[in-house]
Design a protein around this motif. Structure first.
Motif, PDB file in Angstrom:
ATOM      1  N   GLU A   1      48.584  36.234  50.654  1.00 36.38           N
ATOM      2  CA  GLU A   1      48.571  35.576  49.497  1.00 36.38           C
ATOM      3  C   GLU A   1      48.913  34.114  49.658  1.00 36.38           C
TER       4      GLU A   1
ATOM      5  N   THR B   1      44.581  38.346  46.487  1.00 37.11           N
ATOM      6  CA  THR B   1      43.511  37.603  46.269  1.00 37.11           C
ATOM      7  C   THR B   1      42.419  38.569  46.809  1.00 37.11           C
ATOM      8  N   HIS B   2      40.905  38.086  46.337  1.00 32.20           N
ATOM      9  CA  HIS B   2      40.183  38.832  46.516  1.00 32.20           C
ATOM     10  C   HIS B   2      39.438  38.377  47.774  1.00 32.20           C
TER      11      HIS B   2
ATOM     12  N   ASN C   1      39.088  40.899  50.435  1.00 30.73           N
ATOM     13  CA  ASN C   1      39.418  42.836  50.284  1.00 30.73           C
ATOM     14  C   ASN C   1      39.312  43.955  49.018  1.00 30.73           C
TER      15      ASN C   1
ATOM     16  N   VAL D   1      38.624  44.843  46.325  1.00 29.30           N
ATOM     17  CA  VAL D   1      39.932  45.531  45.470  1.00 29.30           C
ATOM     18  C   VAL D   1      39.383  46.348  44.077  1.00 29.30           C
TER      19      VAL D   1
ATOM     20  N   ILE E   1      41.974  48.345  42.415  1.00 25.44           N
ATOM     21  CA  ILE E   1      42.798  48.559  41.510  1.00 25.44           C
ATOM     22  C   ILE E   1      42.371  50.120  41.248  1.00 25.44           C
TER      23      ILE E   1
ATOM     24  N   ILE F   1      43.590  39.666  40.086  1.00 28.52           N
ATOM     25  CA  ILE F   1      42.739  39.433  41.007  1.00 28.52           C
ATOM     26  C   ILE F   1      42.989  37.897  40.882  1.00 28.52           C
ATOM     27  N   ASP F   2      43.512  36.941  42.144  1.00 34.93           N
ATOM     28  CA  ASP F   2      42.592  35.970  42.526  1.00 34.93           C
ATOM     29  C   ASP F   2      41.149  35.521  42.949  1.00 34.93           C
ATOM     30  N   GLY F   3      40.784  35.185  42.147  1.00 37.97           N
ATOM     31  CA  GLY F   3      39.833  35.239  42.528  1.00 37.97           C
ATOM     32  C   GLY F   3      38.379  33.327  42.766  1.00 37.97           C
TER      33      GLY F   3
ATOM     34  N   ALA G   1      39.273  44.956  36.836  1.00 36.10           N
ATOM     35  CA  ALA G   1      40.240  44.152  36.592  1.00 36.10           C
ATOM     36  C   ALA G   1      41.187  43.639  35.697  1.00 36.10           C
TER      37      ALA G   1
ATOM     38  N   TYR H   1      41.468  37.904  35.972  1.00 40.45           N
ATOM     39  CA  TYR H   1      41.004  37.850  36.672  1.00 40.45           C
ATOM     40  C   TYR H   1      40.827  36.395  37.035  1.00 40.45           C
TER      41      TYR H   1
END
Ligand code: PMP
Length: 421
Positions: A129, A178-179, A188, A190, A194, A214-216, A232, A235
């Motif tokens: 991250e 993170t994506h 990732n 994701v 999820i 999710i950190d996009g 998600a 996001y």
């Protein structure tokens, strides 16, 4: 003009003409910009929209009856809808304007944390991250005596899904990952993450699945994201990394979660009625948008989203994928160069180290050649620790970069090697 047809090959020379900064020189050399992961350059469509706002439309939103205020309120709310459609969110009130990814994550950590995190609860993040997706959770855990758990990554920079499964427990209250990694480029899985998290027994009284944030920040510029398809819960992304303005970003939250979250910041814009005895707060999304927002930023961000959609994200993805493959091949052939982050699924981020050379020194020499790369830990110090390095040189590519620019980077690195070895 950009073609409206999607899936057709991207014409890089045509696209480059939309970015005025790409024709400037740096240190007497044509600018070669490989730092889009830090912030992307802006097309003239975005610059024009911001100029138009300040020169023809400037007014405050949501509170005025006069023409200008109504015009910009409509433009701002249209921008929200553009972003809703882009993410395929169910409702436009699930789109909250923030200052950027960092603020979006802080909003959730602060608000979700206030209501749902108690002593001994657990929050899970990953080893890859960005500090912006570590510190809000770390601080929350310190405040609440909760526990931060970290999913490790392997030597290629891939998240270990089995370890995530092992870390889930009856105390897990939220997972934030993170994506795409800004340092390693790892994309990732994701959707799978999820699914795994959501299928774990709920720790909440109402039976809601464990939410996933999710950190996009690094995915939105490069690929189609459908928040409903991913399922998600939250996001987040920043305008400036997706060819829009700085100081504006988005938090998408599922309606059912946003409704449950207590206020974050309060003030003008967040209320229905105020008296000294009792205040009634506004509905979504305004309850989370205190004060005058970055109006030009929101409008400019929607123009940026329209811009990438006009080119087509499939075309952008295909072009950047090819460019990344080319860059990986050329860089790998340089003696003493080691790429950090070799995941199977990667976005257009190339981090590397040069044997015996400090990344900072390499960055300074490359800058003399007009080449902008980023050096250092990229706000991911735990990744540096994992790989036992102080920092990397990072070239993050965008659809306006070319193979010729990669060739210049290779020449530049050869020069660095000659000068410093
Ligand atoms: N997450 C990731 C993966 C990032 O790359 C960045 C920016 N480097 C952030 C979060 C923070 O974004 P911002 O500074 O725009 O809030």
């Amino acid at each position: 003009m950009i073609t409206k047809e999607k899936n057709i090959a991207l014409d890089v020379q045509k696209v480059r003409k939309d970015f005025p900064i790409l024709s400037r020189k740096v240190n007497g050399k044509p600018l070669i910009y490989f730092d889009s992961g830090a912030t992307a350059q802006k097309p003239k469509q975005v610059i024009d929209a911001i100029t138009k706002y300040y020169s023809e439309q400037n007014a405050n939103i949501h509170r005025g009856v006069h023409t200008l205020s109504q015009e910009v309120t409509m433009a701002y709310e249209n921008a929200r809808e553009t972003i809703q459609k882009h993410l395929n969110a169910k409702y436009s009130h699930e789109i909250i304007f923030t200052r950027g990814t960092t603020e979006s994550i802080n909003l959730v950590a602060s608000s979700f944390g206030k209501k749902f995190i108690n002593a001994c609860d657990e929050i899970i993040i990953s080893e890859m991250e960005h500090h912006s997706n570590i510190l809000p959770w770390q601080q929350l855990c310190e405040e609440k005596n909760a526990v931060l758990k970290v999913v490790p990554i392997n030597e290629k920079g891939e998240l270990l899904l089995d370890d995530l499964k092992k870390l889930l427990s009856s105390k897990t209250k939220l997972v934030a990952v993170t994506h795409v990694s800004n340092t390693l480029g790892t994309t990732n899985p994701v959707k799978e993450i999820i699914q795994v998290v959501h299928s774990f027994p709920s720790p909440f009284r109402d039976g809601a699945p464990i939410p996933v944030l999710i950190d996009g920040a690094q995915s939105i510029p490069h690929m189609n994201v459908d928040v409903q398809e991913l399922d998600a819960d939250f996001y987040c992304f920043s305008g400036h990394k997706v060819y829009g303005p700085t100081g504006v970003g988005i938090l998408y939250g599922k309606e059912e979660w946003l409704k449950k979250l207590p206020n974050y910041q309060v003030g003008g814009g967040t209320i229905k009625t105020v008296s000294f005895l009792k205040t009634e707060y506004a509905d979504l999304p305004l309850r989370f948008e205190a004060g005058t927002p970055h109006i030009a930023g929101g409008i400019g961000l929607a123009v940026a989203i329209d811009y990438i959609n006009a080119i087509g994200l499939p075309a952008i993805f295909a072009y950047e994928h090819e460019l990344t493959g080319y860059a990986t091949e050329k860089l790998s052939a340089i003696e003493g160069l080691k790429i950090i982050g070799t995941a199977k699924n990667k976005a257009s981020v190339l981090s590397f180290v040069l044997d015996g050379i400090h990344p900072y020194d390499a960055g300074v020499i490359l800058d003399q050649l007009g080449i902008a790369v980023r050096t250092g830990h990229h706000c991911t110090q735990p990744i540096m620790e994992k790989f036992g390095i102080a920092g990397t040189i990072r070239a993050s590519l965008a659809f306006y970069n070319t193979k010729e620019e990669i060739d210049e980077l290779v020449k530049g690195i050869n020069k660095v090697n000659q000068m410093l070895k």
